[in-house]
Design an enzyme around this catalytic site. Structure first.
Site, mmCIF file in Angstrom:
data_model
loop_
_atom_site.group_PDB
_atom_site.id
_atom_site.type_symbol
_atom_site.label_atom_id
_atom_site.label_comp_id
_atom_site.label_asym_id
_atom_site.label_seq_id
_atom_site.Cartn_x
_atom_site.Cartn_y
_atom_site.Cartn_z
ATOM 1 N N LYS A 57 -36.062 44.100 54.601
ATOM 2 C CA LYS A 57 -35.415 45.473 54.257
ATOM 3 C C LYS A 57 -36.174 46.461 53.869
ATOM 4 C CE LYS A 57 -30.567 43.853 55.041
ATOM 5 N NZ LYS A 57 -30.603 42.479 54.537
ATOM 6 N N GLU A 67 -25.087 51.434 51.242
ATOM 7 C CA GLU A 67 -24.094 50.409 50.991
ATOM 8 C C GLU A 67 -24.824 49.057 51.225
ATOM 9 O OE1 GLU A 67 -25.407 51.279 53.991
ATOM 10 O OE2 GLU A 67 -25.877 49.407 55.056
ATOM 11 N N SER A 109 -36.685 36.235 58.331
ATOM 12 C CA SER A 109 -36.507 37.481 57.626
ATOM 13 C C SER A 109 -36.546 37.694 56.153
ATOM 14 C CB SER A 109 -34.937 38.146 58.354
ATOM 15 O OG SER A 109 -33.908 37.099 57.918
HETATM 16 C C1 LIG Z 1 -29.679 41.926 55.580
HETATM 17 C C2 LIG Z 1 -30.587 40.683 56.007
HETATM 18 C C3 LIG Z 1 -30.456 40.048 57.496
HETATM 19 C C4 LIG Z 1 -29.509 40.692 58.346
HETATM 20 O O1 LIG Z 1 -29.616 41.948 58.630
HETATM 21 P P1 LIG Z 1 -30.053 42.611 60.057
HETATM 22 O O2 LIG Z 1 -30.075 44.152 59.922
HETATM 23 O O3 LIG Z 1 -29.458 41.995 61.247
HETATM 24 O O4 LIG Z 1 -31.539 42.011 60.229
HETATM 25 C C5 LIG Z 1 -31.094 38.920 57.908
HETATM 26 N N1 LIG Z 1 -31.836 38.311 56.932
HETATM 27 C C6 LIG Z 1 -32.175 38.611 55.818
HETATM 28 C C7 LIG Z 1 -33.059 37.873 54.861
HETATM 29 C C8 LIG Z 1 -31.303 39.989 55.093
HETATM 30 O O5 LIG Z 1 -31.501 40.236 53.956
#
Ligand SMILES: *Cc1c(COP(=O)(O)O)cnc(C)c1O
Length: 401
Positions: free
Chosen positions: A90, A112, A378
């Site tokens: 993020k 948000e 992610s």
């Molecule tokens: C917020 C988040 C997501 C989902 O958000 P996307 O916008 O679809 O990437 C996925 N993995 C993690 C670790 C997150 O913090």
């Protein structure tokens, strides 16, 4: 640019656009006119790249996962977004958007957040840039994601618990938009995923595209070719997936599988699998797939993973899925828990429960031994240890915990 990119009117195929109240019209058109010149300016690029390198810690490693490769019969590489500052992808986006806010002369940041990850990433860059930061978060999430609320406060942000609707992410988005309507002049709304009115989905995809830009040269170094056979990522609103696939969308050699949250299953009422269960509608400023009742009431999303808990999906992904370019797999809670334990025990990496949905996709695919697979992790799982332990019966093959 290409058939999967946003067009002049802000649409991805039939999805997207900017459906905003009249009071925001000027704000949104100002941003539509300003964003590309800013992103392409020498100034912005230098600052953005420098911060990604020295502050976020990029490039993130592309790690060859030896034991998992053996298990799944392929050459599996993990793109380690979990190693970024603040623990997920993020921050790539919040760094870019706050630089944009400064260039546009804005003095106040709102955002948000659901699980609190985007709230923390926003509060972090606001501290870095000395900007006023206000975060909207559903009251239910404020209670269940307490540590992230404390982190945001420590970073100097004001956190407003939202008490409308189900008091979760979707309500927090609505409240942020409402606030934006009241203070359009000085406020920059840092949107956390590839959602919202045009140009946000395009802005966020471009900010995250650093992920596939790195994958290209990292694969060239490791495999002697700059593309994989498969790309895999999880999708909530779609930002880490957009970043993972950005430079490969038009490359037909690359198969793309995205994992959305099935919750208890797509044939139950407890699911967040928007692309399996959603129908066309408008949510938070864009036309996309939405989980809704026949008369258009937004349904609550359900999943064990707070970061995937959104009843919509970015318009870019609705288009990619509907045109058949990406295949969407629904991963249920128990499959994600199992996959989280599997990666932990086989590679020593505790993934975020969101990322574990992408890992679980491996089990549903069949590879040949020389297939190169790149899967984006992610985020890290420190925030989810309790969830993993409370649901450990899904992973009993890994022992008694
Ligand atoms: C917020 C988040 C997501 C989902 O958000 P996307 O916008 O679809 O990437 C996925 N993995 C993690 C670790 C997150 O913090």
């Amino acid at each position: 640019m290409t058939k999967y990119q946003v067009d002049q009117q802000g649409f991805f195929g039939r999805f997207g656009g900017a459906y905003v109240p009249e009071i925001l019209y000027k704000c949104v058109t100002d941003l539509q006119e300003a964003y590309l010149p800013i992103i392409e300016s020498e100034d912005f690029r230098r600052e953005y790249r420098e911060l990604l390198k020295d502050y976020v810690g990029r490039p993130s490693p592309l790690y060859y996962a030896r034991r998992m490769s053996q298990r799944y019969g392929c050459r599996l590489y993990l793109k380690r977004e979990d190693l970024n500052h603040t623990g997920a992808h993020k921050i790539n986006n919040t760094i870019g958007q706050i630089l944009m806010a400064k260039k546009m002369g804005k003095t106040r940041i709102i955002a948000e957040t659901g699980a609190g990850q985007h709230g923390v990433a926003t509060a972090t860059v606001c501290a870095l840039m000395d900007m006023k930061c206000e975060i909207f978060m559903g009251k239910t999430d404020v209670e269940r994601q307490h540590t992230n609320v404390e982190r945001m406060k420590m970073l100097g942000a004001e956190v407003y618990p939202v008490t409308t609707g189900n008091m979760t992410l979707s309500d927090a988005c609505s409240e942020a938009i409402r606030d934006w309507c009241c203070h359009p002049q000085e406020t920059f709304y840092i949107v956390g995923s590839t959602m919202g009115p045009h140009p946000y989905p395009d802005i966020v995809a471009r900010m995250q595209s650093i992920i596939s830009e790195e994958i290209r040269w990292q694969l060239e170094e490791k495999e002697g070719r700059d593309y994989p056979d498969y790309l895999i990522a999880c999708v909530g609103g779609g930002s880490n997936a957009a970043g993972t696939i950005y430079h490969y969308m038009d490359d037909d050699r690359v198969k793309i599988y995205l994992a959305e949250a099935g919750g208890h299953g797509i044939d139950t009422d407890h699911t967040a699998a928007t692309m399996h269960c959603g129908t066309e509608g408008i949510i938070h400023g864009s036309r996309t797939l939405v989980m809704q009742t026949p008369d258009g009431q937004i349904k609550e999303a359900f999943t064990i993973s707070a970061g995937l808990d959104y009843p919509g999906i970015g318009p870019m992904h609705a288009h990619l899925a509907q045109s058949g370019r990406t295949k969407i797999l629904a991963i249920n809670d128990d499959e994600a828990i199992y996959a989280g334990y599997e990666l932990t025990r086989m590679e020593g990496i505790i993934p975020a429960i969101e990322s574990a949905h992408a890992i679980a996709a491996l089990k549903k695919l069949s590879f040949s031994a020389d297939d190169v697979v790149v899967l984006t992790v992610s985020g890290r799982g420190d925030k989810d240890v309790k969830t993993y332990l409370n649901n450990k019966e899904s992973a009993k093959e890994y022992g008694n915990f």
